[in-house]
Design a protein around this motif. Structure first.
Motif, PDB file in Angstrom:
ATOM      1  N   ARG A  33      43.656  23.157 -93.843  1.00  0.00           N
ATOM      2  CA  ARG A  33      44.786  24.005 -93.479  1.00  0.00           C
ATOM      3  C   ARG A  33      45.174  23.753 -92.029  1.00  0.00           C
ATOM      4  NH1 ARG A  33      46.465  28.125 -96.758  1.00  0.00           N
ATOM      5  NH2 ARG A  33      45.121  28.623 -98.519  1.00  0.00           N
ATOM      6  N   TYR A  34      46.441  23.920 -91.768  1.00  0.00           N
ATOM      7  CA  TYR A  34      46.972  23.806 -90.415  1.00  0.00           C
ATOM      8  C   TYR A  34      46.373  24.886 -89.525  1.00  0.00           C
ATOM      9  CZ  TYR A  34      50.351  24.830 -86.724  1.00  0.00           C
ATOM     10  OH  TYR A  34      50.949  25.119 -85.531  1.00  0.00           O
ATOM     11  N   TYR A  72      59.174  24.468 -90.742  1.00  0.00           N
ATOM     12  CA  TYR A  72      57.965  23.797 -91.222  1.00  0.00           C
ATOM     13  C   TYR A  72      56.744  24.710 -91.334  1.00  0.00           C
ATOM     14  CZ  TYR A  72      55.655  19.472 -92.485  1.00  0.00           C
ATOM     15  OH  TYR A  72      55.023  18.474 -93.198  1.00  0.00           O
ATOM     16  N   LEU A  73      56.670  25.736 -90.506  1.00  0.00           N
ATOM     17  CA  LEU A  73      55.464  26.569 -90.474  1.00  0.00           C
ATOM     18  C   LEU A  73      55.633  27.918 -91.164  1.00  0.00           C
ATOM     19  CD1 LEU A  73      54.295  25.939 -86.788  1.00  0.00           C
ATOM     20  CD2 LEU A  73      53.673  24.671 -88.859  1.00  0.00           C
ATOM     21  N   ASP A  76      52.652  27.875 -96.287  1.00  0.00           N
ATOM     22  CA  ASP A  76      51.378  27.158 -96.218  1.00  0.00           C
ATOM     23  C   ASP A  76      51.584  25.726 -95.719  1.00  0.00           C
ATOM     24  OD1 ASP A  76      49.348  29.036 -97.514  1.00  0.00           O
ATOM     25  OD2 ASP A  76      50.945  29.015 -99.017  1.00  0.00           O
ATOM     26  N   VAL A  77      50.751  25.309 -94.749  1.00  0.00           N
ATOM     27  CA  VAL A  77      50.818  23.962 -94.196  1.00  0.00           C
ATOM     28  C   VAL A  77      49.416  23.356 -94.199  1.00  0.00           C
ATOM     29  CG1 VAL A  77      51.416  22.562 -92.172  1.00  0.00           C
ATOM     30  CG2 VAL A  77      52.769  24.595 -92.728  1.00  0.00           C
ATOM     31  N   ALA A  91      51.002  15.555 -92.474  1.00  0.00           N
ATOM     32  CA  ALA A  91      50.958  16.939 -92.936  1.00  0.00           C
ATOM     33  C   ALA A  91      51.956  17.157 -94.063  1.00  0.00           C
ATOM     34  CB  ALA A  91      51.287  17.888 -91.778  1.00  0.00           C
ATOM     35  N   TYR A  93      53.977  20.847 -96.002  1.00  0.00           N
ATOM     36  CA  TYR A  93      54.057  22.285 -96.250  1.00  0.00           C
ATOM     37  C   TYR A  93      54.218  22.508 -97.748  1.00  0.00           C
ATOM     38  CZ  TYR A  93      59.172  21.693 -96.546  1.00  0.00           C
ATOM     39  OH  TYR A  93      60.438  21.292 -96.885  1.00  0.00           O
ATOM     40  N   SER A 108      58.020  20.828-101.046  1.00  0.00           N
ATOM     41  CA  SER A 108      57.142  20.383 -99.974  1.00  0.00           C
ATOM     42  C   SER A 108      57.868  19.389 -99.086  1.00  0.00           C
ATOM     43  CB  SER A 108      55.886  19.734-100.561  1.00  0.00           C
ATOM     44  OG  SER A 108      54.964  19.420 -99.550  1.00  0.00           O
ATOM     45  N   TYR A 129      48.215  17.314-102.626  1.00  0.00           N
ATOM     46  CA  TYR A 129      49.277  18.317-102.700  1.00  0.00           C
ATOM     47  C   TYR A 129      49.416  18.903-104.097  1.00  0.00           C
ATOM     48  CZ  TYR A 129      54.060  19.739-103.800  1.00  0.00           C
ATOM     49  OH  TYR A 129      55.153  20.403-104.306  1.00  0.00           O
TER      50      TYR A 129
END
Length: 197
Positions: A33-34, A72-73, A76-77, A91, A93, A108, A129
């Motif tokens: 996770r980010y 982008y944030l 979920d990222v 990355a 999302y 995504s 993903y």
């Protein structure tokens, strides 16, 4: 913007994260996770893709950090880092493609750092993903705009079994390419095996 999707699902625990992997060149990576310490690096990658390359995302400018966060944030990222150096390599999302009654279909956005393209970062992210999206509760994945000029992306989605369900003529006025068609790809996440490899 057609939809503003503000509602965010509660954080779902994914027991297989962090997950190690090995790229084509032998680089060992970690998918997780980010976390906020990577914000500047993540923003820089997307800013380069949008502002400098200008041929894979519909936005024209991603300079403002607030625009980056909002786009982008917002949901979920997940990030891929070099296991030895902790360098951010790429990355994606995961967020609803539509609101409300259609929010079981996700979308995504994938990004890979320019200096590490071609060694399998995108494939590693994409393969994981599918399972992550399913395990977050989504029933399907739908990509609205995959520009036909983005051969690596088009090839990857076809290789992974996405169905090509549409084409949008002249969907984007891309940098250096002009008006370019986009393909639409769909994947039924309920057809995935129970566990990832």
């Amino acid at each position: 913007m057609a939809y503003v999707i503000k509602e965010k699902k509660p954080l779902i625990h994914l027991p297989y994260l962090p997950k190690d992997g090995t790229l084509k060149d032998g680089t060992t990576v970690v998918l997780d996770r980010y976390c906020n310490k990577y914000e500047a690096d993540l923003h820089a990658i997307l800013k380069f893709i949008v502002n400098e390359e200008g041929d894979s995302y519909p936005q024209e400018d991603m300079t403002d950090v607030e625009d980056f966060r909002a786009y982008y944030l917002s949901h979920d990222v997940f990030i891929c880092t070099n296991k030895e150096t902790s360098e951010l390599l790429g990355a994606f999302y995961v967020k609803p493609n539509f609101p409300g009654r259609c929010s079981h279909i996700c979308n995504s956005g994938f990004i890979v750092k320019n200096s590490v393209r071609g060694i399998g970062v995108g494939t590693f992210l994409a393969e994981n993903y599918l399972y992550i999206a399913r395990d977050l509760g989504y029933k399907a994945s739908f990509f609205n705009l995959v520009f036909v000029s983005n051969k690596a992306s088009v090839g990857l989605w076809r290789k992974l079994g996405f169905k090509e369900i549409g084409r949008v003529p002249k969907a984007g006025n891309l940098k250096g390419l002009g008006y370019t068609d986009a393909l639409q790809f769909y994947y039924d996440l309920e057809t995935l095996p129970k566990t990832s490899s």
